[in-house]
Design an enzyme around this catalytic site. Structure first.
Site, PDB file in Angstrom:
ATOM      1  N   SER A 241       0.828  -1.220   0.000  1.00 30.63           N
ATOM      2  CA  SER A 241       0.000   0.000   0.000  1.00 30.63           C
ATOM      3  C   SER A 241       0.859   1.267   0.000  1.00 30.63           C
ATOM      4  CB  SER A 241      -0.983   0.010   1.173  1.00 30.63           C
ATOM      5  OG  SER A 241      -0.336  -0.261   2.387  1.00 30.63           O
ATOM      6  N   HIS A 271      -2.063  -8.933   1.951  1.00 27.53           N
ATOM      7  CA  HIS A 271      -1.758  -7.652   2.628  1.00 27.53           C
ATOM      8  C   HIS A 271      -2.930  -7.356   3.578  1.00 27.53           C
ATOM      9  CE1 HIS A 271       0.042  -3.863   3.370  1.00 27.53           C
ATOM     10  NE2 HIS A 271      -0.295  -3.191   2.283  1.00 27.53           N
ATOM     11  N   HIS A 318       5.514 -12.713   7.524  1.00 29.40           N
ATOM     12  CA  HIS A 318       5.754 -11.343   7.088  1.00 29.40           C
ATOM     13  C   HIS A 318       6.963 -11.302   6.163  1.00 29.40           C
ATOM     14  CE1 HIS A 318       6.252  -6.987   7.208  1.00 29.40           C
ATOM     15  NE2 HIS A 318       4.981  -6.963   7.537  1.00 29.40           N
ATOM     16  N   ARG A 327       2.574  -4.719  16.754  1.00 25.70           N
ATOM     17  CA  ARG A 327       1.180  -4.258  16.585  1.00 25.70           C
ATOM     18  C   ARG A 327       0.226  -5.351  17.065  1.00 25.70           C
ATOM     19  NH1 ARG A 327       1.471  -2.932  10.289  1.00 25.70           N
ATOM     20  NH2 ARG A 327       2.349  -5.034  10.399  1.00 25.70           N
ATOM     21  N   ASP A 373      -2.566  -8.447  11.570  1.00 21.90           N
ATOM     22  CA  ASP A 373      -3.907  -8.887  11.194  1.00 21.90           C
ATOM     23  C   ASP A 373      -4.401 -10.089  12.000  1.00 21.90           C
ATOM     24  OD1 ASP A 373      -4.148  -6.948   9.111  1.00 21.90           O
ATOM     25  OD2 ASP A 373      -2.733  -8.133   7.951  1.00 21.90           O
TER      26      ASP A 373
HETATM   27  N1  CMX Z   1       0.971 -19.793   5.981  1.00 24.10           N
HETATM   28  C1  CMX Z   1       1.386 -20.706   5.069  1.00 24.10           C
HETATM   29  N2  CMX Z   1       2.441 -20.539   4.285  1.00 24.10           N
HETATM   30  C2  CMX Z   1       3.149 -19.416   4.431  1.00 24.10           C
HETATM   31  C3  CMX Z   1       2.800 -18.427   5.380  1.00 24.10           C
HETATM   32  C4  CMX Z   1       1.666 -18.660   6.165  1.00 24.10           C
HETATM   33  N3  CMX Z   1       1.212 -17.759   7.047  1.00 24.10           N
HETATM   34  N4  CMX Z   1       3.691 -17.431   5.310  1.00 24.10           N
HETATM   35  C5  CMX Z   1       4.559 -17.761   4.345  1.00 24.10           C
HETATM   36  N5  CMX Z   1       4.231 -18.940   3.806  1.00 24.10           N
HETATM   37  C6  CMX Z   1       4.875 -19.648   2.694  1.00 24.10           C
HETATM   38  C7  CMX Z   1       4.841 -18.776   1.445  1.00 24.10           C
HETATM   39  O1  CMX Z   1       3.585 -18.861   0.790  1.00 24.10           O
HETATM   40  C8  CMX Z   1       5.992 -19.345   0.655  1.00 24.10           C
HETATM   41  O2  CMX Z   1       5.565 -20.556   0.100  1.00 24.10           O
HETATM   42  P1  CMX Z   1       6.085 -21.051  -1.364  1.00 24.10           P
HETATM   43  O3  CMX Z   1       7.587 -21.108  -1.241  1.00 24.10           O
HETATM   44  O4  CMX Z   1       5.431 -22.362  -1.524  1.00 24.10           O
HETATM   45  O5  CMX Z   1       5.624 -20.009  -2.338  1.00 24.10           O
HETATM   46  C9  CMX Z   1       7.023 -19.683   1.743  1.00 24.10           C
HETATM   47  O6  CMX Z   1       6.245 -19.835   2.965  1.00 24.10           O
HETATM   48  C10 CMX Z   1       8.072 -18.621   1.958  1.00 24.10           C
HETATM   49  O7  CMX Z   1       7.413 -17.396   2.184  1.00 24.10           O
HETATM   50  P2  CMX Z   1       8.086 -16.264   3.092  1.00 24.10           P
HETATM   51  O8  CMX Z   1       9.349 -15.839   2.416  1.00 24.10           O
HETATM   52  O9  CMX Z   1       8.164 -16.704   4.493  1.00 24.10           O
HETATM   53  O10 CMX Z   1       6.978 -15.122   3.045  1.00 24.10           O
HETATM   54  P3  CMX Z   1       6.770 -13.983   1.940  1.00 24.10           P
HETATM   55  O11 CMX Z   1       7.687 -12.849   2.255  1.00 24.10           O
HETATM   56  O12 CMX Z   1       6.834 -14.539   0.561  1.00 24.10           O
HETATM   57  O13 CMX Z   1       5.260 -13.551   2.190  1.00 24.10           O
HETATM   58  C11 CMX Z   1       3.378 -12.971   3.499  1.00 24.10           C
HETATM   59  C12 CMX Z   1       4.891 -12.794   3.305  1.00 24.10           C
HETATM   60  C13 CMX Z   1       2.900 -12.019   4.567  1.00 24.10           C
HETATM   61  C14 CMX Z   1       2.667 -12.630   2.180  1.00 24.10           C
HETATM   62  C15 CMX Z   1       3.123 -14.453   3.919  1.00 24.10           C
HETATM   63  O14 CMX Z   1       3.746 -14.713   5.148  1.00 24.10           O
HETATM   64  C16 CMX Z   1       1.646 -14.793   3.997  1.00 24.10           C
HETATM   65  O15 CMX Z   1       1.043 -15.144   2.970  1.00 24.10           O
HETATM   66  N6  CMX Z   1       1.013 -14.707   5.231  1.00 24.10           N
HETATM   67  C17 CMX Z   1      -0.391 -14.952   5.379  1.00 24.10           C
HETATM   68  C18 CMX Z   1      -1.189 -13.734   4.901  1.00 24.10           C
HETATM   69  C19 CMX Z   1      -1.042 -12.565   5.869  1.00 24.10           C
HETATM   70  O16 CMX Z   1      -1.183 -12.704   7.066  1.00 24.10           O
HETATM   71  N7  CMX Z   1      -0.779 -11.364   5.304  1.00 24.10           N
HETATM   72  C20 CMX Z   1      -0.728 -10.133   6.090  1.00 24.10           C
HETATM   73  C21 CMX Z   1       0.674  -9.532   6.225  1.00 24.10           C
HETATM   74  C22 CMX Z   1       0.630  -8.231   6.989  1.00 24.10           C
HETATM   75  C23 CMX Z   1      -0.023  -7.151   6.180  1.00 24.10           C
HETATM   76  O17 CMX Z   1       0.517  -6.758   5.134  1.00 24.10           O
HETATM   77  O18 CMX Z   1      -1.121  -6.700   6.539  1.00 24.10           O
END
Ligand code: CMX
Length: 439
Positions: A241, A271, A318, A327, A373
């Site tokens: 964002s 996000h 994250h 937070r 979140d």
């Molecule tokens: N549940 C399951 N799998 C997860 C995960 C979770 N909460 N967090 C990361 N992973 C997975 C990723 O999908 C990725 O899988 P692949 O290699 O199969 O593609 C792997 O673990 C490595 O990811 P990462 O490097 O740890 O995380 P990223 O930096 O790529 O992504 C985020 C970060 C937030 C998008 C991810 O942790 C996620 O999808 N979390 C759940 C959604 C969420 O809570 N989002 C809110 C974030 C805060 C905000 O912006 O508001």
């Protein structure tokens, strides 16, 4: 010109001079090297943006102008007998760089109250959408409708000098922030409360007035709104964002057009939409287990099942953080004080006890800890704001404070249009073969 605006201009001019000499003296110094993996994997960790309002440490979490969330909760002005900071104070801090006093916060509160009138056509535009439209769709559409009021657009077409851009961006910023709560509350009451709208109360602070227009008069809900709108405001510049707002703003799109870009990004489930997803995930767990009081063992099994289904556990992980998000902790502390016996909140805490070990055990998730979140929805539900589709709109109202304060800085510092270099995979393969950049 209001004194906060004058103060901003004075500080920004000084800062712009500092940056100019910094670039002259050190402009060629390398910040980092970029790897092929970084280019393919979301540009993680590449230092390539300047955002003055806040800085994220992967272990400590966010600091706003050097202040952590616990410090903000202590130092920012509060209402009389209140415990939580006024978001007006955080906006001042991000804009000016110093902790405000009560007079500064009152000045901002009064400015926003004065500018909060939303033109009728904005409501007409919202009404043109089906009531079933997601609240974030309605919110983004309304922001675009508000854009007809942009002072920047008019000044630009009148032919202002580059040196004046900041002035009109500042004016649009203040007007847009002033109007967002009314627009958001309108969407909420339209969608969930049969269109029975509540007029603003100009005597209340920005967050309390928002709570009032949503239809929540409970004092502790108003406190929650002050905390919520403070902690969601900013998370340095690289998140979707903030980055989208900054990027679109760099093309000199006005603050309305820039902010809506940030909000369409916030509406993504990885996000800001994750707050809605967390509550849905817990509700589905309750349904599937046929209990609203699942044991930690049951929760652990449910998390494993979610992972096996190839889904994410919402609220966890994250891109930058590597510890529990402060937070999340701030909301947990709030809940411990105000509603420790709430059922869903207890589930959130139980998930916190079991999820990190399971997520860590996958060996691939870099951050197994909860983010902001993971907690917010359960707190909102406790106070009766049960419509989870709306939660990201609340996040968006808060996020305006950070990304728009940053946009003021972008224009005050004269940042140019943003244009990083992209490559093709063919280019990467040739680069690997040759060992140096190819034409
Ligand atoms: N549940 C399951 N799998 C997860 C995960 C979770 N909460 N967090 C990361 N992973 C997975 C990723 O999908 C990725 O899988 P692949 O290699 O199969 O593609 C792997 O673990 C490595 O990811 P990462 O490097 O740890 O995380 P990223 O930096 O790529 O992504 C985020 C970060 C937030 C998008 C991810 O942790 C996620 O999808 N979390 C759940 C959604 C969420 O809570 N989002 C809110 C974030 C805060 C905000 O912006 O508001």
């Amino acid at each position: 010109m209001g004194y906060v605006k004058e103060r901003f201009k004075e500080i920004a001019d000084k800062h712009a001079k500092d940056i100019k000499s910094l670039i002259e003296q050190h402009g060629n110094k390398k910040l980092d090297e970029v790897t092929i993996a970084q280019a393919y994997q979301g540009m993680r960790g590449i230092p390539g943006l300047i955002t003055e309002t806040s800085l994220l440490d992967s272990n400590e979490g966010i600091r706003f102008r050097g202040f952590s969330i616990p410090e903000l909760r202590e130092k920012l002005p509060k209402i009389q007998d209140g415990n939580e900071p006024l978001p007006e104070g955080l906006f001042y801090l991000m804009l000016i760089g110093d902790v405000p006093n009560h007079e500064d916060v009152d000045h901002i509160s009064a400015t926003w109250a004065r500018r909060s009138h939303v033109p009728n056509h904005v409501f007409d535009v919202i009404e043109a959408l089906p009531v079933s439209a997601h609240p974030m769709t309605q919110f983004c559409t309304a922001i675009l409708a508000l854009q007809t009021e942009s002072k920047f657009v008019k000044a630009y077409s009148d032919g202002i000098s580059k040196k004046e851009y900041w002035d009109y961006v500042y004016e649009d910023t203040m007007t847009l922030i002033a109007r967002l709560p009314r627009v958001a509350a309108y969407i909420y009451r339209r969608k969930y409360k049969a269109g029975e709208h509540i007029q603003p109360d100009g005597m209340l602070d920005w967050a309390a007035n928002f709570a009032h227009m949503l239809g929540y008069e409970d004092e502790s809900f108003k406190e929650l709104m002050r905390l919520y709108l403070t902690i969601h405001a900013d998370h340095e510049g690289g998140n979707v964002s903030a980055h989208a707002t900054h990027l679109v703003g760099s093309a000199l799109s006005d603050p309305y057009l820039s902010f809506v870009a940030g909000m369409t990004g916030l509406a993504g489930p990885l996000h800001g939409l994750a707050n809605q997803e967390v509550v849905r995930w817990i509700d589905e767990m309750y349904k599937e287990l046929n209990t609203e009081d699942p044991s930690k063992e049951q929760i652990a099994e449910y998390i494993k099942k979610t992972l096996l289904q190839g889904k994410v556990v919402p609220g966890y992980g994250h891109a930058v953080l590597r510890k529990t998000d402060p937070r999340f902790t701030a909301q947990m502390e709030f809940a411990k004080r105000h509603c420790p016996d709430d059922n869903m909140i207890k589930t959130v805490w139980h998930v916190y006890e079991v999820a990190p070990a399971i997520l860590e055990g996958t060996g691939k998730i870099k951050n197994p800890w909860p983010n902001v979140d993971a907690h917010s929805g359960a707190l909102l539900k406790h106070y009766g704001l049960v419509e989870e589709d709306f939660y990201t709109v609340l996040f968006g109202v808060s996020r305006a404070l950070g990304v728009l304060a940053s946009l003021c800085w972008d224009r005050a510092l004269g940042f140019p249009i943003e244009r990083p270099k992209s490559m093709t995979t063919d280019w990467i393969k040739k680069f690997i073969a040759k060992g140096e950049p190819v034409a």
